[in-house]
Each structure stands twice: as C-alpha cells, then as structure tokens.
Design a protein around this motif. Structure first.
Motif, PDB file in Angstrom:
ATOM      1  N   ALA A 142       0.836  -1.193   0.000  1.00 62.62           N
ATOM      2  CA  ALA A 142       0.000   0.000   0.000  1.00 62.62           C
ATOM      3  C   ALA A 142       0.876   1.250   0.000  1.00 62.62           C
ATOM      4  CB  ALA A 142      -0.916   0.010   1.221  1.00 62.62           C
ATOM      5  N   PRO A 143       0.651   2.183  -0.932  1.00 66.64           N
ATOM      6  CA  PRO A 143       1.474   3.395  -0.964  1.00 66.64           C
ATOM      7  C   PRO A 143       1.083   4.421   0.088  1.00 66.64           C
ATOM      8  CG  PRO A 143      -0.171   3.475  -2.685  1.00 66.64           C
ATOM      9  CD  PRO A 143      -0.311   2.130  -2.034  1.00 66.64           C
ATOM     10  N   LEU A 144      -0.148   4.310   0.583  1.00 64.11           N
ATOM     11  CA  LEU A 144      -0.654   5.244   1.580  1.00 64.11           C
ATOM     12  C   LEU A 144      -1.483   4.473   2.609  1.00 64.11           C
ATOM     13  CD1 LEU A 144      -2.010   8.027  -0.814  1.00 64.11           C
ATOM     14  CD2 LEU A 144      -0.001   8.259   0.660  1.00 64.11           C
ATOM     15  N   ALA A 145      -1.601   5.017   3.793  1.00 65.43           N
ATOM     16  CA  ALA A 145      -2.486   4.428   4.787  1.00 65.43           C
ATOM     17  C   ALA A 145      -3.934   4.552   4.318  1.00 65.43           C
ATOM     18  CB  ALA A 145      -2.301   5.123   6.133  1.00 65.43           C
ATOM     19  N   GLY A 146      -4.757   3.602   4.742  1.00 68.96           N
ATOM     20  CA  GLY A 146      -6.163   3.642   4.360  1.00 68.96           C
ATOM     21  C   GLY A 146      -6.914   2.463   4.931  1.00 68.96           C
ATOM     22  N   VAL A 147      -8.010   2.114   4.288  1.00 68.62           N
ATOM     23  CA  VAL A 147      -8.795   0.944   4.676  1.00 68.62           C
ATOM     24  C   VAL A 147      -9.119   0.139   3.431  1.00 68.62           C
ATOM     25  CG1 VAL A 147      -9.819   2.140   6.659  1.00 68.62           C
ATOM     26  CG2 VAL A 147     -11.026   2.124   4.454  1.00 68.62           C
ATOM     27  N   ILE A 148      -9.421  -1.145   3.632  1.00 61.16           N
ATOM     28  CA  ILE A 148      -9.887  -1.966   2.520  1.00 61.16           C
ATOM     29  C   ILE A 148     -11.317  -1.554   2.189  1.00 61.16           C
ATOM     30  CG2 ILE A 148     -10.443  -4.303   1.752  1.00 61.16           C
ATOM     31  CD1 ILE A 148      -8.224  -5.323   3.569  1.00 61.16           C
ATOM     32  N   HIS A 149     -11.491  -0.985   1.024  1.00 65.21           N
ATOM     33  CA  HIS A 149     -12.835  -0.587   0.604  1.00 65.21           C
ATOM     34  C   HIS A 149     -13.626  -1.801   0.146  1.00 65.21           C
ATOM     35  CE1 HIS A 149     -15.782   0.582  -2.519  1.00 65.21           C
ATOM     36  NE2 HIS A 149     -16.031   1.601  -1.713  1.00 65.21           N
ATOM     37  N   SER A 150     -13.013  -2.627  -0.721  1.00 67.30           N
ATOM     38  CA  SER A 150     -13.700  -3.787  -1.280  1.00 67.30           C
ATOM     39  C   SER A 150     -12.698  -4.656  -2.018  1.00 67.30           C
ATOM     40  CB  SER A 150     -14.828  -3.357  -2.225  1.00 67.30           C
ATOM     41  OG  SER A 150     -14.352  -2.430  -3.197  1.00 67.30           O
ATOM     42  N   PHE A 151     -13.116  -5.871  -2.339  1.00 68.81           N
ATOM     43  CA  PHE A 151     -12.254  -6.797  -3.074  1.00 68.81           C
ATOM     44  C   PHE A 151     -13.137  -7.819  -3.778  1.00 68.81           C
ATOM     45  CE2 PHE A 151     -12.709  -8.055   1.320  1.00 68.81           C
ATOM     46  CZ  PHE A 151     -13.042  -9.399   1.267  1.00 68.81           C
ATOM     47  N   GLN A 152     -12.576  -8.430  -4.829  1.00 68.65           N
ATOM     48  CA  GLN A 152     -13.388  -9.336  -5.644  1.00 68.65           C
ATOM     49  C   GLN A 152     -12.492 -10.068  -6.634  1.00 68.65           C
ATOM     50  OE1 GLN A 152     -17.379  -7.987  -7.056  1.00 68.65           O
ATOM     51  NE2 GLN A 152     -16.428  -8.033  -9.081  1.00 68.65           N
ATOM     52  N   GLY A 186     -15.131  -3.681  -5.496  1.00 67.79           N
ATOM     53  CA  GLY A 186     -14.304  -4.781  -5.956  1.00 67.79           C
ATOM     54  C   GLY A 186     -13.948  -4.733  -7.428  1.00 67.79           C
ATOM     55  N   ASP A 187     -14.330  -3.675  -8.076  1.00 66.09           N
ATOM     56  CA  ASP A 187     -14.105  -3.555  -9.518  1.00 66.09           C
ATOM     57  C   ASP A 187     -14.301  -2.095  -9.913  1.00 66.09           C
ATOM     58  OD1 ASP A 187     -13.648  -4.225 -12.168  1.00 66.09           O
ATOM     59  OD2 ASP A 187     -15.657  -5.019 -12.525  1.00 66.09           O
ATOM     60  N   TYR A 188     -13.570  -1.675 -10.917  1.00 70.52           N
ATOM     61  CA  TYR A 188     -13.774  -0.377 -11.556  1.00 70.52           C
ATOM     62  C   TYR A 188     -13.079  -0.481 -12.905  1.00 70.52           C
ATOM     63  CZ  TYR A 188     -14.323   4.597 -12.335  1.00 70.52           C
ATOM     64  OH  TYR A 188     -14.697   5.801 -12.870  1.00 70.52           O
ATOM     65  N   PRO A 189     -13.690   0.029 -13.969  1.00 69.83           N
ATOM     66  CA  PRO A 189     -13.089  -0.154 -15.301  1.00 69.83           C
ATOM     67  C   PRO A 189     -11.641   0.322 -15.364  1.00 69.83           C
ATOM     68  CG  PRO A 189     -15.312   0.703 -15.502  1.00 69.83           C
ATOM     69  CD  PRO A 189     -14.979   0.733 -14.037  1.00 69.83           C
ATOM     70  N   PRO A 240      -8.250 -11.463  -9.362  1.00 71.45           N
ATOM     71  CA  PRO A 240      -8.352 -10.961  -7.992  1.00 71.45           C
ATOM     72  C   PRO A 240      -7.952  -9.479  -7.900  1.00 71.45           C
ATOM     73  CG  PRO A 240      -7.356 -13.128  -8.004  1.00 71.45           C
ATOM     74  CD  PRO A 240      -7.432 -12.691  -9.436  1.00 71.45           C
ATOM     75  N   THR A 241      -8.814  -8.713  -7.254  1.00 70.40           N
ATOM     76  CA  THR A 241      -8.674  -7.254  -7.222  1.00 70.40           C
ATOM     77  C   THR A 241      -8.933  -6.729  -5.817  1.00 70.40           C
ATOM     78  OG1 THR A 241      -9.568  -7.217  -9.476  1.00 70.40           O
ATOM     79  CG2 THR A 241      -9.472  -5.109  -8.299  1.00 70.40           C
ATOM     80  N   ILE A 242      -8.120  -5.777  -5.400  1.00 68.83           N
ATOM     81  CA  ILE A 242      -8.312  -5.107  -4.116  1.00 68.83           C
ATOM     82  C   ILE A 242      -8.410  -3.604  -4.351  1.00 68.83           C
ATOM     83  CG2 ILE A 242      -7.288  -4.587  -1.857  1.00 68.83           C
ATOM     84  CD1 ILE A 242      -5.878  -7.290  -1.983  1.00 68.83           C
ATOM     85  N   ILE A 243      -9.354  -2.961  -3.680  1.00 65.30           N
ATOM     86  CA  ILE A 243      -9.484  -1.501  -3.736  1.00 65.30           C
ATOM     87  C   ILE A 243      -9.328  -0.949  -2.325  1.00 65.30           C
ATOM     88  CG2 ILE A 243     -10.990   0.449  -4.270  1.00 65.30           C
ATOM     89  CD1 ILE A 243     -12.310  -1.256  -6.412  1.00 65.30           C
ATOM     90  N   LEU A 244      -8.407  -0.005  -2.163  1.00 64.26           N
ATOM     91  CA  LEU A 244      -8.214   0.681  -0.891  1.00 64.26           C
ATOM     92  C   LEU A 244      -8.826   2.077  -0.956  1.00 64.26           C
ATOM     93  CD1 LEU A 244      -4.463  -0.145  -0.082  1.00 64.26           C
ATOM     94  CD2 LEU A 244      -6.511  -1.475   0.478  1.00 64.26           C
ATOM     95  N   GLN A 245      -9.266   2.560   0.193  1.00 57.68           N
ATOM     96  CA  GLN A 245      -9.788   3.922   0.316  1.00 57.68           C
ATOM     97  C   GLN A 245      -8.876   4.710   1.242  1.00 57.68           C
ATOM     98  OE1 GLN A 245     -13.945   4.232   1.317  1.00 57.68           O
ATOM     99  NE2 GLN A 245     -13.751   6.312   2.097  1.00 57.68           N
ATOM    100  N   HIS A 246      -8.484   5.907   0.795  1.00 60.60           N
ATOM    101  CA  HIS A 246      -7.568   6.751   1.558  1.00 60.60           C
ATOM    102  C   HIS A 246      -8.234   8.095   1.857  1.00 60.60           C
ATOM    103  CE1 HIS A 246      -4.552   3.882   0.028  1.00 60.60           C
ATOM    104  NE2 HIS A 246      -5.113   4.082  -1.149  1.00 60.60           N
ATOM    105  N   ASP A 247      -8.061   8.566   3.073  1.00 61.91           N
ATOM    106  CA  ASP A 247      -8.549   9.889   3.460  1.00 61.91           C
ATOM    107  C   ASP A 247      -7.328  10.792   3.597  1.00 61.91           C
ATOM    108  OD1 ASP A 247      -9.559  12.186   4.577  1.00 61.91           O
ATOM    109  OD2 ASP A 247     -10.701  11.177   6.154  1.00 61.91           O
ATOM    110  N   LEU A 248      -7.165  11.711   2.655  1.00 69.11           N
ATOM    111  CA  LEU A 248      -6.003  12.591   2.611  1.00 69.11           C
ATOM    112  C   LEU A 248      -6.429  13.991   3.061  1.00 69.11           C
ATOM    113  CD1 LEU A 248      -4.588  11.408  -0.844  1.00 69.11           C
ATOM    114  CD2 LEU A 248      -4.303  10.362   1.421  1.00 69.11           C
TER     115      LEU A 248
END
Length: 235
Positions: free
Chosen positions: A112-122, A201-204, A132-140
């Motif tokens: 992870a390049p920045l601190a955050g939380v696991i938003h979703s995965f799929q 868990g997905d985004y184009p 397999p895909t992971i999406i992180l959410q960051h609050d900057l």
C-alpha cells in the motif's frame, strides 16, 4: 482548487507518508517502458492472443534490456484489447488504458502506498479481466482517494475484511499467475480514482477514447504515487 490540485499538494507536503507499491532500488533497478499502441510493430496479434507467447515476449524484452520490471499504459490507446470480447462494447470498443501496468514475475509482493482501509475486493474472473482485485480507500486530509490493484493472486484475497485498516508500506497482496489473473502475463494494474461511482471490488481499467477528458477528471496519473524516477525508465 480541484481534486487533482489537492492531491498534488497533499503528496508534496506528505512525502514521508508515501511507500513503494512494488519493491525497487532507485539506485540500480530499471523499468522498461512498454508501448502497446498501434505503433508497436514488434508484437503480433497472434502473440497477444496467446498468453504464453505474450508472456515470453514480455520476459524477453526485460531480459534484453536488463530491466527488473516493465511499466507503462496510463491513458494509452491500446490495440491489444481486441484479444478479449470484454472490451468490445457495441457503440465504441474500449481501448483507452486508465491505469499503469507494472510487469513483474508472479508472486512479486505488492504494498500500500498510503495508509487507508480496505474498501472492497473481488475475483473478477473473466478472460481479459482483472482477476483478484483489491481496492483501498484513503482519506487525505478530507480528500477521498481510491487505489485499485488488479491481477493479484487468489490467495491475496484470503482473510480480507472491508474496513480493515492498512498502513502505508503494508503488504496487501502478490501478483498472480496467468491462470488466475485474467489470463495475462503477470503484472499489476495500478489505478487511482476520486469516485468509484458506486462500484465495489471492480472499476473499469479500460475506457472509451471518446470519453478521455471525462475519465482524466476522475482518474489521476498513478505515477504521482509510484514516484519512479524518469531516469530509471528506458525504452
């Protein structure tokens, strides 16, 4: 100031909070820049369609140029997506690559390049998709940024929980083999978004060229976080 400006300012004043996405030594490691536009006359349609041949082609380029990794792709108009019907939408085929690819061996660790939380995965398990895909959410400091990691190994999704805290520099997964990553030569698709538009868990990762300006507004250049020196990129 728009979101792009806010992101640039945050990263400039918080450089100490940024970690490498993929491990590299800026003093010695080189990245070969792959060009997958129609100007690439070296890679045939038959090579692209055959994942094993495509992988051998990638590996030979890295070996011949003495590069640890390959890189490229942000807002690149690629012809190679004709290999999968996934991108052949009726009104306009999707050919515009929205992230950066880092070509590396399977099992390469991803961080992870920045601190955050696991938003979703799929597991986006379709030919030509992310696998397999992971999406992180960051609050900057109030600016919400999402980071997507595609083509991982299936074991990377084991034990994950949405909302789980992730530290900057924490390992979040590994690159998958072709039989689990959407049938691609092993690589990471790394992409940033300001708005996921309700997706999980997905985004184009590939869009329509006619919508490029609209897409750029929501998808900043991933290089801003990768911070790979230009001098380390060849080709």
């Amino acid at each position: 100031m728009d979101k792009h400006g806010l992101l640039t300012d945050y990263l400039a004043t918080n450089a100490h909070k940024i970690s490498q996405v993929i491990p590299f030594n800026p003093e010695s490691d080189r990245f070969y820049h792959f060009n997958f536009t129609e100007n690439n006359q070296d890679l045939t349609a038959a090579d692209i369609a055959d994942t094993a041949n495509f992988s051998k082609w990638i590996e030979s380029k890295l070996r011949n140029y003495d590069c640890r990794y390959g890189i490229g792709g942000y807002m690149e108009h690629r012809t190679l997506y004709q290999r999968s019907a996934l991108f052949n939408t009726a009104d306009e085929p999707r050919r515009l690559h929205l992230g950066v690819d880092i070509w590396a061996p399977a099992n390469t660790h991803i961080y992870a390049p920045l601190a955050g939380v696991i938003h979703s995965f799929q597991d986006n398990n379709h030919f030509g998709d992310y696998g397999p895909t992971i999406i992180l959410q960051h609050d900057l400091n109030g600016l919400v940024l999402y980071s997507l990691y595609g083509h991982l190994s299936r074991v990377s999704l084991s034990g994950l929980k949405e909302g789980h805290l992730i530290e900057s520099g924490q390992k979040i997964g590994e690159l998958g083999y072709a039989d689990e990553n959407g049938s691609w030569p092993p690589h990471l698709h790394f992409q940033l978004m300001f708005d996921l538009q309700g997706m999980r868990g997905d985004y184009p990762g590939v869009g329509k060229y006619s919508e490029k300006d609209l897409l750029i507004n929501n998808i900043p250049a991933p290089q801003i976080l990768l911070q790979i020196p230009a001098a380390n990129i060849i080709g």
